[in-house]
Design an enzyme around this catalytic site. Sequence first.
Site, PDB file in Angstrom:
ATOM      1  N   GLY A  97      30.860  39.103  38.823  1.00  0.00           N
ATOM      2  CA  GLY A  97      31.394  40.239  38.085  1.00  0.00           C
ATOM      3  C   GLY A  97      32.802  40.518  38.538  1.00  0.00           C
ATOM      4  O   GLY A  97      33.219  40.086  39.622  1.00  0.00           O
TER       5      GLY A  97
ATOM      6  N   GLN B 297      40.448  45.301  39.896  1.00  0.00           N
ATOM      7  CA  GLN B 297      40.456  44.362  41.026  1.00  0.00           C
ATOM      8  C   GLN B 297      41.585  43.331  40.921  1.00  0.00           C
ATOM      9  O   GLN B 297      41.866  42.629  41.905  1.00  0.00           O
ATOM     10  CB  GLN B 297      39.113  43.647  41.130  1.00  0.00           C
TER      11      GLN B 297
ATOM     12  N   CYS C  88      31.454  42.170  47.280  1.00  0.00           N
ATOM     13  CA  CYS C  88      32.556  42.553  46.400  1.00  0.00           C
ATOM     14  C   CYS C  88      33.749  41.637  46.657  1.00  0.00           C
ATOM     15  O   CYS C  88      34.108  41.405  47.816  1.00  0.00           O
ATOM     16  CB  CYS C  88      32.940  43.998  46.651  1.00  0.00           C
ATOM     17  N   LEU C  89      34.341  41.132  45.601  1.00  0.00           N
ATOM     18  CA  LEU C  89      35.490  40.227  45.770  1.00  0.00           C
ATOM     19  C   LEU C  89      36.682  40.949  46.394  1.00  0.00           C
ATOM     20  O   LEU C  89      37.582  40.305  46.917  1.00  0.00           O
ATOM     21  CB  LEU C  89      35.870  39.622  44.413  1.00  0.00           C
TER      22      LEU C  89
ATOM     23  N   HIS D 234      27.750  48.334  39.606  1.00  0.00           N
ATOM     24  CA  HIS D 234      28.786  48.022  40.620  1.00  0.00           C
ATOM     25  C   HIS D 234      30.168  47.991  39.970  1.00  0.00           C
ATOM     26  O   HIS D 234      31.123  48.560  40.485  1.00  0.00           O
ATOM     27  CB  HIS D 234      28.458  46.668  41.265  1.00  0.00           C
ATOM     28  N   GLU D 235      30.256  47.332  38.799  1.00  0.00           N
ATOM     29  CA  GLU D 235      31.569  47.198  38.127  1.00  0.00           C
ATOM     30  C   GLU D 235      32.019  48.510  37.502  1.00  0.00           C
ATOM     31  O   GLU D 235      33.202  48.852  37.562  1.00  0.00           O
ATOM     32  CB  GLU D 235      31.495  46.114  37.042  1.00  0.00           C
TER      33      GLU D 235
ATOM     34  N   HIS E  23      33.653  50.600  39.929  1.00  0.00           N
ATOM     35  CA  HIS E  23      35.071  50.221  40.156  1.00  0.00           C
ATOM     36  C   HIS E  23      35.996  50.983  39.204  1.00  0.00           C
ATOM     37  O   HIS E  23      37.102  51.358  39.586  1.00  0.00           O
ATOM     38  CB  HIS E  23      35.279  48.717  39.929  1.00  0.00           C
TER      39      HIS E  23
END
Length: 174
Positions: free
Chosen positions: A46, A51, A94-95, A136-137, A140
């Site tokens: 994702g 990000q 998480c990236l 999660h996204e 963000h």
Amino acid sequence: MTIKPLIILPDPVLRQLSQQVETVDADIRRLADDMLETMYDAPGIGLAAIQIGVPRQMLVIDVSKEGEDKQPLVFINPKILTTSDELSVYEEGCLSIPDYYAEVERPATITVEYIDLEGKKLTAKADGLLATCLQHEIDHLNGVLFIDHISKLKREMVIRKFTKAAKTRGAKAI
Ligand code: K2U
Ligand code: ZN
């Protein structure tokens, strides 16, 4: 399509509120392509536009398994309409917080209203890893990170570690 650099904790950009997308046009479709290419390259399952430093309410997800055909999903202006009382726990990463993983409890099933790349308003029901990744996204897009769902002690340790690493990186860059 372009692989974009990822914003890494503790960059304050990650805490920005992302703005609604007004028109699904060629620029937005190009952004979706760049986000998908960046996500697959990481690799991740994702990615939210913030990000890669773009404060727009847009996210991409692909929860297809290794060896399966890719199933890229694009969600524009996503809004959670309902959440189940039943909760599920996943080990999240998480990236933007590389190599740190922690268990997070979230509603197991959700319904989401969103706009697709054709500009159509849709509603989808999600469970399993897709539900977790969507939440999660969407976090963000509101400047919320998965470490905000773990204990204060662990969160402060992670932020301290990444702040120290950022200072070291900065020093080396000189
Ligand atoms: O926001 C991101 O950086 C995307 C996460 C997606 C994710 C959300 C919830 C639970 C797991 C992952 C990245 O893909 S992190 C890389 C990753 C991939 C699979 C499983 C765990 C972590
Ligand atoms: Zn993330």
